[in-house]
Design an enzyme around this catalytic site. Structure first.
Site, PDB file in Angstrom:
ATOM      1  N   GLN A  10       0.824  -1.168   0.085  1.00  0.00           N
ATOM      2  CA  GLN A  10       0.038  -0.171   0.143  1.00  0.00           C
ATOM      3  C   GLN A  10       0.878   1.270  -0.088  1.00  0.00           C
ATOM      4  O   GLN A  10       1.932   1.368   0.785  1.00  0.00           O
ATOM      5  CB  GLN A  10      -0.892  -0.029   1.114  1.00  0.00           C
ATOM      6  CG  GLN A  10      -2.087   1.017   1.174  1.00  0.00           C
ATOM      7  CD  GLN A  10      -3.294   0.526   2.095  1.00  0.00           C
ATOM      8  OE1 GLN A  10      -3.335  -0.746   2.471  1.00  0.00           O
ATOM      9  NE2 GLN A  10      -4.151   1.609   2.398  1.00  0.00           N
ATOM     10  N   SER A  92       3.598  -6.535   2.794  1.00  0.00           N
ATOM     11  CA  SER A  92       2.306  -6.445   3.387  1.00  0.00           C
ATOM     12  C   SER A  92       1.077  -6.855   2.427  1.00  0.00           C
ATOM     13  O   SER A  92       0.986  -8.116   2.048  1.00  0.00           O
ATOM     14  CB  SER A  92       1.906  -4.974   3.601  1.00  0.00           C
ATOM     15  OG  SER A  92       0.664  -4.804   4.624  1.00  0.00           O
ATOM     16  N   LEU A  93       0.169  -6.187   2.071  1.00  0.00           N
ATOM     17  CA  LEU A  93      -1.030  -6.449   0.978  1.00  0.00           C
ATOM     18  C   LEU A  93      -0.307  -7.397  -0.042  1.00  0.00           C
ATOM     19  O   LEU A  93      -0.924  -8.286  -0.571  1.00  0.00           O
ATOM     20  CB  LEU A  93      -1.916  -5.607   0.432  1.00  0.00           C
ATOM     21  CG  LEU A  93      -1.224  -4.616  -0.567  1.00  0.00           C
ATOM     22  CD1 LEU A  93      -1.841  -5.106  -1.961  1.00  0.00           C
ATOM     23  CD2 LEU A  93      -2.023  -3.280  -0.288  1.00  0.00           C
ATOM     24  N   ARG A 117     -10.018  -8.226   3.855  1.00  0.00           N
ATOM     25  CA  ARG A 117      -9.039  -7.631   4.793  1.00  0.00           C
ATOM     26  C   ARG A 117      -8.774  -6.156   4.634  1.00  0.00           C
ATOM     27  O   ARG A 117      -8.763  -5.569   5.792  1.00  0.00           O
ATOM     28  CB  ARG A 117      -7.594  -8.192   4.268  1.00  0.00           C
ATOM     29  CG  ARG A 117      -6.216  -7.814   4.886  1.00  0.00           C
ATOM     30  CD  ARG A 117      -5.168  -8.064   4.082  1.00  0.00           C
ATOM     31  NE  ARG A 117      -3.904  -7.830   4.645  1.00  0.00           N
ATOM     32  CZ  ARG A 117      -3.063  -6.697   4.555  1.00  0.00           C
ATOM     33  NH1 ARG A 117      -3.629  -5.878   3.677  1.00  0.00           N
ATOM     34  NH2 ARG A 117      -1.781  -6.634   5.155  1.00  0.00           N
ATOM     35  N   HIS A 197      -0.191  -2.684  10.998  1.00  0.00           N
ATOM     36  CA  HIS A 197       1.018  -3.491  11.439  1.00  0.00           C
ATOM     37  C   HIS A 197       1.432  -3.075  13.008  1.00  0.00           C
ATOM     38  O   HIS A 197       2.360  -3.225  13.371  1.00  0.00           O
ATOM     39  CB  HIS A 197       2.317  -3.583  10.611  1.00  0.00           C
ATOM     40  CG  HIS A 197       1.994  -4.134   9.151  1.00  0.00           C
ATOM     41  ND1 HIS A 197       1.448  -5.493   9.115  1.00  0.00           N
ATOM     42  CD2 HIS A 197       1.917  -3.620   8.190  1.00  0.00           C
ATOM     43  CE1 HIS A 197       1.253  -5.546   7.875  1.00  0.00           C
ATOM     44  NE2 HIS A 197       1.357  -4.571   7.151  1.00  0.00           N
ATOM     45  N   GLN A 246       0.045 -11.328  10.263  1.00  0.00           N
ATOM     46  CA  GLN A 246       0.611 -10.138   9.536  1.00  0.00           C
ATOM     47  C   GLN A 246      -0.170  -8.855   9.727  1.00  0.00           C
ATOM     48  O   GLN A 246       0.557  -8.017   9.666  1.00  0.00           O
ATOM     49  CB  GLN A 246       0.711 -10.607   8.105  1.00  0.00           C
ATOM     50  CG  GLN A 246       1.475  -9.575   7.051  1.00  0.00           C
ATOM     51  CD  GLN A 246       0.620  -9.257   5.911  1.00  0.00           C
ATOM     52  OE1 GLN A 246      -0.637  -8.902   6.131  1.00  0.00           O
ATOM     53  NE2 GLN A 246       0.978  -9.444   4.698  1.00  0.00           N
TER      54      GLN A 246
END
Length: 304
Positions: A10, A92-93, A117, A197, A246
């Protein structure tokens, strides 16, 4: 060449991303059309036409980056069918793009998961007051110590000299001030929607668990190095657990990159908008060659 494939996170999004790939490659066009059908709204128009403010919202941004990254991968596969990765990872994503590339699930399954998500994380952002800051050229142990004392978390270990911290805004401000008092002058508060996170995302991670349990997936044929463990999952149960953890856990990106090189990767190919991961690689392993796939021009310039 034994490349490892990596996928954008992102913040890399840009209005218009992937449009030229859709116009030039049937495989990329198919991904965008499939995404519109799966999501039930015209994601392609948001990606191609904006506005940028809407594309930046997590619930739109995360599926959009996944779609564009997978479209870039499939365009690459269309042009270079003989090039196979030795490992994959995503920031991440981007981990969902890596799992698609590795064969853990089909594109549609990954998109459905990522859409849920994104919605859960967006909800967590709206219910909390969180922020993030990037610490440049700081001692990791001191950063950990300050974060623990202030009640916030280390979100990303991105590369030597770049660590991102995350948490409730007032506590984040205290940590930023303390880090500066300890000689870390390059601490930059980021313009983000929430404390990704960090412990503030824990409700989103918990809510994602049953969604992951119900989703069809397999251990990928190509090893995928997870953000949470910096290693491939041994089985589907661990794979699902890593994806849930995560959301609120630290992204161990530097370890992932080093581990993929140690496993035999000798070049990196970044799929998706921007070139953030290329920049991180240059600071981590400057001798490893890299390539970006995010446009027709980038594909035309590849000499593999």
């Amino acid at each position: 060449m034994k490349p490892f494939f990596v996928f954008s996170g992102q913040g890399a999004q840009a209005v218009g991303m992937g449009k030229d790939l859709v116009e030039a490659f049937p495989a990329a066009k198919a991904r965008f059309e499939e995404a519109d059908a799966v999501l039930g709204y015209d994601q392609s128009s948001i990606i191609f036409d904006g506005p940028a403010e809407k594309l930046t919202e997590s619930r739109y941004c995360q599926p959009a980056i996944y779609t564009m990254s997978c479209a870039a991968l499939d365009a690459f596969r269309e042009k270079f069918p003989e090039v196979k990765p030795v490992a994959c990872a995503g920031l991440s994503l981007g981990e969902y793009g890596a799992l698609y590339a590795g064969g853990a699930f089909r594109f549609a399954e990954g998109l459905k998961l990522l859409a849920q998500r994104a919605e859960l994380m967006d909800r967590a952002c709206r219910s909390t007051s969180g922020g993030m800051a990037s610490v440049l050229s700081g001692d990791p142990e001191v950063i950990r110590e300050v974060c623990a004392a202030c009640g916030i978390d280390v979100a990303n270990f991105n590369s030597p000299g770049q660590i991102v911290i995350s948490g409730e805004k007032e506590k984040l401000a205290e940590a930023v001030e303390e880090l500066k008092n300890r000689g870390m002058r390059k601490v930059i508060v980021l313009n983000v929607a929430g404390a990704f996170h960090s412990r503030l995302m824990a409700p989103a991670g918990e809510a994602l668990k049953p969604v992951l349990e119900a989703a069809p997936m397999t251990v990928p044929a190509v090893p995928v190095y997870h953000n949470y463990t910096a290693a491939p999952a041994k089985d589907v149960a661990e794979l699902r657990a890593n994806l849930a953890a995560q959301v609120a856990g630290s992204v161990r990106w530097e370890e992932c990159v080093r581990a993929m090189v140690a496993a035999g990767g000798d070049a990196m190919i970044e799929f998706g908008p921007g070139n953030v991961l290329t920049g991180l690689l240059r600071r981590t392993l400057p001798d490893v060659p890299y390539f970006n796939v995010n446009s027709v021009e980038s594909l035309d310039s590849l000499a593999l």
